[in-house]
Design a protein around this motif. Structure first.
Motif, short mmCIF file in Angstrom:
data_model
loop_
_atom_site.label_atom_id
_atom_site.label_comp_id
_atom_site.label_asym_id
_atom_site.label_seq_id
_atom_site.Cartn_x
_atom_site.Cartn_y
_atom_site.Cartn_z
N LEU A 1 25.08 -33.96 -21.42
CA LEU A 1 26.31 -34.50 -21.98
C LEU A 1 27.47 -33.84 -21.24
N LYS A 2 28.29 -34.63 -20.57
CA LYS A 2 29.39 -34.12 -19.77
C LYS A 2 30.71 -34.72 -20.22
N ASP A 3 31.79 -33.95 -19.99
CA ASP A 3 33.11 -34.44 -20.39
C ASP A 3 33.83 -35.13 -19.23
N GLY B 1 34.45 -40.66 -17.85
CA GLY B 1 35.38 -39.99 -18.75
C GLY B 1 34.61 -39.13 -19.73
N GLU B 2 35.16 -38.96 -20.91
CA GLU B 2 34.56 -38.06 -21.88
C GLU B 2 33.32 -38.66 -22.53
N GLY B 3 32.44 -37.77 -23.00
CA GLY B 3 31.30 -38.18 -23.81
C GLY B 3 30.31 -39.08 -23.14
N VAL B 4 29.77 -38.65 -22.01
CA VAL B 4 28.81 -39.46 -21.28
C VAL B 4 27.49 -38.71 -21.16
N MET B 5 26.41 -39.38 -21.53
CA MET B 5 25.08 -38.79 -21.40
C MET B 5 24.38 -39.34 -20.16
N LEU C 1 29.29 -42.26 -25.27
CA LEU C 1 29.16 -41.97 -26.70
C LEU C 1 30.51 -41.95 -27.40
N SER C 2 30.49 -42.37 -28.66
CA SER C 2 31.65 -42.19 -29.52
C SER C 2 31.68 -40.73 -29.98
#
Length: 301
Positions: free
Chosen positions: A55-57, A72-76, A133-134
């Motif tokens: 999980l990266k921001d 962007g934010e919240g990516v697996m 991801l939310s």
């Protein structure tokens, strides 16, 4: 040929990254904010015997195939053993927040997850097919990761593997749910992909390539649409109820019906025109879809 570094174990991974010895030999969760990647690693290719879930921001400076992890934010992201990645930029400590979970196949061997791991197709997705991801979804996954981390930090006992693997399986099942949500929210985009796939399939047939080059692979169409084979098939199954392979077989059978009733060619000749080197494979597929052999279909219609 470029040299490729191979990471064979969790211990080797920790040593390469400059981390202390792992507390568990088969699984580790690393805080990416504590990673430092020097310039000497830029451009270096690596592969491993490990599964990876991360999980990266933001962009983590990795390339897989011809694509980069730029999000962007919240990516697996997910990778399976033997996939090759390349570091394309240096990273300072604290530059990126997130976590990376690594586990060796031996952790899940002889478990239900070990038998079913190939059913989690997102380990074969390309990088631009990552899971977005939310905030709520991030919290759900992170809570599972924190539970696994606490279990790893404890003394290993007879129950450790079962507890860790079941928690890992829970994360993967959540990701199936979240990917389904992502497919749903991208419905309009998905329909464009379906239309493109159907156009390419019809064009392949109209140009005579079935007879010339044989039955096309799903990988062939996925490459033209710029998707991974697994992602294309999952997308089609979600939107239509049929996998890419089902679509291809249904297309062949429908064309075969028209040819059987509209032409005088023998069944073998029709099979060759549809890309089959051996007519009995064609007859087997046709009967599995219609309940009749090609000869019976021609006779009763």
């Amino acid at each position: 040929m470029e040299d490729i570094i191979r990471i064979k174990s969790i211990s080797q991974l920790h040593e390469m990254m400059g981390f202390t010895k792992p507390t568990h030999p088969l699984i580790s969760i690393l805080d990416t904010s504590k990673w430092e990647i020097g310039k000497e690693w830029v451009g270096v290719k690596a592969t491993s015997d490990l599964y990876t879930i991360g999980l990266k921001d933001k962009s983590c400076g990795l390339e897989y195939g011809r694509n980069s992890y730029d999000f962007g934010e919240g990516v697996m992201i997910f990778t399976a053993p033997n996939q090759v990645v390349r570091t394309r930029k240096a990273q300072m400590i604290g530059e990126i927040s997130g976590w990376m979970l690594f586990f060796h196949p031996d952790l899940i061997r002889n478990t239900p997850l070990g038998k079913n791991i190939e059913n989690y197709h997102f380990f074969s997705y390309d990088v631009h097919e990552a899971l977005h991801l939310s905030d709520a979804e991030q919290r759900t996954v992170t809570e599972c990761i924190e539970f696994i981390q606490s279990e790893i930090n404890q003394r290993i006992d007879n129950h450790s593997q079962r507890v860790i693997v079941s928690s890992l399986e829970l994360i993967l099942n959540y990701c199936i749910r979240f990917y389904e949500r992502q497919f749903n929210t991208r419905s309009a985009e998905n329909k464009d992909v379906i239309s493109q796939f159907e156009f390419l399939l019809k064009d392949y047939y109209a140009s005579g390539k079935f007879a010339e080059a044989g039955i096309p692979t799903i990988e062939y169409f996925a490459g033209l649409i710029h998707l991974s084979q697994s992602y294309l098939s999952d997308l089609l199954r979600k939107e239509t109820g049929y996998t890419a392979k089902d679509h291809l077989n249904n297309f062949i059978v429908e064309r075969a019906k028209t040819m059987l009733l509209g032409e005088t060619d023998s069944v073998s000749e029709i099979a060759y025109k549809l890309g089959f080197n051996y007519p009995h494979y064609f007859s087997r597929l046709f009967k599995s879809k219609t309940g009749l052999s090609p000869q019976e279909y021609r006779r009763v219609n």
